[in-house]
Each structure stands twice: as structure tokens, then as C-alpha cells.
Scaffold this active site. Structure first.
Site, PDB file in Angstrom:
ATOM      1  CG  HIS A  84      29.859  58.119  45.601  1.00  9.88           C
ATOM      2  ND1 HIS A  84      28.249  58.235  45.851  1.00  9.88           N
ATOM      3  CD2 HIS A  84      29.821  56.605  46.626  1.00  9.88           C
ATOM      4  CE1 HIS A  84      27.858  57.171  45.127  1.00  9.88           C
ATOM      5  NE2 HIS A  84      28.037  56.172  47.363  1.00  9.88           N
ATOM      6  CB  ALA A 143      19.977  53.651  42.945  1.00 16.85           C
ATOM      7  CG  LEU A 168      25.698  56.680  50.583  1.00 18.26           C
ATOM      8  CD1 LEU A 168      25.813  58.291  50.105  1.00 18.26           C
ATOM      9  CD2 LEU A 168      26.690  56.718  51.601  1.00 18.26           C
ATOM     10  CB  SER A 169      25.937  54.758  47.273  1.00 19.63           C
ATOM     11  OG  SER A 169      26.146  54.321  46.184  1.00 19.63           O
ATOM     12  CB  ALA A 170      23.648  49.914  46.011  1.00 18.74           C
TER      13      ALA A 170
END
Length: 371
Positions: free
Chosen positions: A270, A139, A134-136
Site C-alpha cells: 500500500h 478515494a 493516495l489511499s484515502a
């Protein structure tokens, strides 16, 4: 969570607690690793690597996402790499730091070493290793898929970003907001240069909330464009459909297999989309673990042949499929910092570039998005 080195003799506790992996390699990224093993573990067990988001821990991500819960039901293992505050004040994986996102370097190498250790020590099937985040963490999952594509059969990126699109804090800020993205040829060339791999390539699943203000949904399309190059996909999706009111787009490869998919979760901000209200629900709602009437965890596992269609139906049986379109609820620390940075950067637009960069740097440092 008490520290404990994982060995072949370890028995997973029945309350879904994790055990720490010890001595898995040189660990240049200074990460921790936590492991969940199912009670019944057959030879050649699959492995899911699950990367938490900013402000989260391995234990919190395991409980919220439901990956350990599903692993217990279906007999696969889950590795939870964990960021340390000494690396990042807000526990974000350093998804844009050049020293952490290159093959055989930094945090990327630490995660690779954890996986290699588990293949050797736990008898993991090397052909059934998957990664999500998730998120960072999403990425960073894309970092791992790009730099070590030969390791993974599939990956799922939730609220994440394309690989290699930022090398500075200012660029990271811009990409999160969907501004000034690289061209499609640039996106694709960065991925191809990340390793010497020439295929086959992992299957990619992309999940993003339409109302995500922290990492804009435009990034989902950019991830799909990035991976379309190595999979030799058409620009337009092969098909598009609605699932419980959420848009799913699919690209088929030359063999007619699903190579890339995007789920755009209607009205969601988010976080990880979950369906948590049924008797057989997986995961639980909380900060950045969002009730959406659709279970990304179970659907991703089903795409990887780690769960059944019945698991999907049971997990979503009590889902609220009439989700209202709305912006993110209470803004997180990261959201507030990003909004502050935007407002200050706008106010300083007439100032020298250095002043604008300092405003952005200060806000992202406060949010833990940079060291």
C-alpha cells in the site's frame, strides 16, 4: 511550516517548502491548503492537486511523492489540501462520509474553493487542472473527479476506491477489503448522479499494488468499471502491456484516445510507487512511499503533458525492475487495526450484527478511518 497567506507577490522558497493558502472561501470541510509555486512561472500555469494518505501531512506527501520537485523542473503549481485531526484522528480524508463527498458540501467543497482561489489569484490555466492522491487521498481524488468533473482534465487514483460505494463505517471496511462491491450499473449510476455534467470527462489513471492488504487491488478494477460508463468504453481493455514487469491496461475511447488506464504494480503493498535510486530520481522512499522501479509521479505527469518522455527515462534510469513479489513489510497502525477488526469480526460471527458492527467501528476509529 509557518502560516502565510498566498498572494501574487509570494516567491516560492528554493528548498521546496510550501506556503499556506489563506481565506480561500467558507471552507465547510475545515481543511488547510498548502501551495508550491515553481521559481519560473509562466502565464497559464497548470495545477496539480495532490491529496495525502492517512497519517500523512501535506509537507510529507510533497517530499515523498516528489510532486514539488518535478513542478520546479517543469514549471507547474501544486496544491496540497491537508486534513486536520479535528476532522479525522488519523488525518484521513473522509472519503465515505456523505456530508463530505457531495458536490458543494464539506471537504469536497473546501478543495473546490482552494482551486477556484488559485485560478483567480495565481493565473492558473482552468483547462489544465489535474488531481491525484493516495489511499484515502486517492478515494478523495475520485470524489472530486466525480462531483466536479468539469474542473479536471485528468485524475490519478493511487491505492484508492470507487466513488460513492460506502456510506457507513462497516461498508467502508468491506469495500477496502474488496468485499460485496456494488454492481457495475450501480457503480456507474452513482458517478453519473454526482453532478449534472455531460462531458467531456477527465482521463483516469489508476495505480495499485498487487500485494496491497490495506485497500485490495480489486478496487482498481472497480474504479475502471465505474469510469467506463461515462467514457462509453468496452468491458475488456483495448490493450495490455508489461512496463518494467508491471501490468498496464488501457481503454481507448471512440476517438482512439486513452481514457482509462490501470497500472498493477507487481509485488507492491500500500503506497505510492516510486523509482528513487537514479541521479535524476523524483521523490524519496519512506512509509507508504515505496521503491518499485517505476515512477508513478513522473508517468502520471507525462500522461498529463506536464513532463516529457525523457523525464520518465531519467527518473527510472536507476530503477530496480526485478522487484520480488512479497507482502507488505512492517504493518502500519491502519493495517494492524484492520487485521484486528477482521479477526474480531470473524470471532464474533455468531453474535448479533450489532456486536460485529461495534468491533469494526472500534477498530476503524482507532485507525482514524472514522470520526
Amino acid at each position: 511550516m509557518a502560516a502565510k497567506e498566498t498572494t501574487l507577490l509570494d516567491k516560492p522558497p528554493q528548498n521546496h517548502r510550501l506556503v499556506e493558502i489563506g481565506r480561500f472561501g467558507s471552507n465547510p470541510g475545515s481543511l488547510k491548503g498548502w501551495l508550491y509555486l515553481p521559481s519560473i512561472m509562466a502565464p497559464g500555469t497548470p495545477l496539480v492537486v495532490a491529496l495525502h494518505g492517512c497519517t500523512q501531512t501535506a509537507e510529507g506527501y510533497a517530499a515523498g511523492s516528489g510532486w514539488s520537485q518535478l513542478a520546479e523542473r517543469r514549471g507547474f503549481a501544486v496544491l496540497y489540501p491537508e486534513q486536520q485531526r479535528s476532522n479525522n484522528a488519523n488525518l484521513c480524508f473522509n472519503w465515505f462520509e456523505p456530508g463530505d463527498i457531495s458536490r458543494d458540501a464539506g471537504e469536497a467543497l473546501s478543495i473546490r474553493q482552494m482551486i477556484g482561489h488559485l485560478v483567480q489569484s495565481q493565473g492558473i490555466d482552468p483547462k489544465r487542472i489535474f488531481i491525484t492522491g493516495l489511499s484515502a487521498g486517492g478515494a478523495m481524488a475520485n470524489v472530486m473527479l466525480s462531483t466536479y468533473p468539469e474542473i479536471f482534465a485528468g485524475g490519478a487514483i493511487i491505492g484508492g476506491l470507487p466513488y460513492g460505494v460506502a456510506g457507513t463505517v462497516a461498508e467502508a471496511f468491506q469495500r477496502m477489503q474488496g468485499r460485496n462491491p456494488p454492481t457495475v450499473p450501480r457503480l456507474q449510476s452513482v458517478l453519473k448522479r454526482a453532478s449534472n455534467h455531460r462531458g467531456p470527462w477527465p482521463r483516469i489513471s489508476i495505480w495499485h499494488g498487487t500485494h496491497d492488504q490495506t485497500v485490495r487491488a480489486r478496487n482498481a478494477e472497480q474504479i475502471a468499471q465505474q469510469w467506463s460508463g461515462v467514457h462509453s468504453l468496452a468491458i475488456e481493455p483495448t490493450r495490455s502491456e508489461l512496463i518494467h514487469g508491471h501490468r498496464r491496461k488501457v481503454w481507448l475511447d471512440a476517438k482512439g484516445m486513452e481514457a482509462v488506464e490501470i497500472y498493477l504494480v507487481k509485488g507492491m503493498g500500500h503506497g505510492v510507487p516510486l523509482a528513487t535510486s537514479g541521479d535524476r530520481a523524483i521523490g524519496r522512499a519512506g512509509p507508504h512511499m515505496l521503491e518499485a522501479g517505476i515512477s508513478s509521479t513522473v508517468r502520471i505527469a507525462h500522461a498529463w503533458n506536464l513532463a516529457t518522455e525523457a523525464d520518465v527515462e531519467e527518473a527510472e534510469a536507476g530503477g530496480n525492475f526485478a522487484r520480488r513479489e512479497e507482502p507488505d513489510a512492517a504493518p502500519s497502525t491502519i493495517d494492524r487495526a484492520l487485521r484486528y477488526a477482521r479477526s474480531r469480526a470473524n470471532a464474533a460471527s455468531a453474535a448479533p450484527d450489532g456486536k460485529i458492527a461495534k468491533v469494526i467501528n472500534d477498530a476503524l476509529r482507532a485507525a482514524g478511518l472514522m470520526r
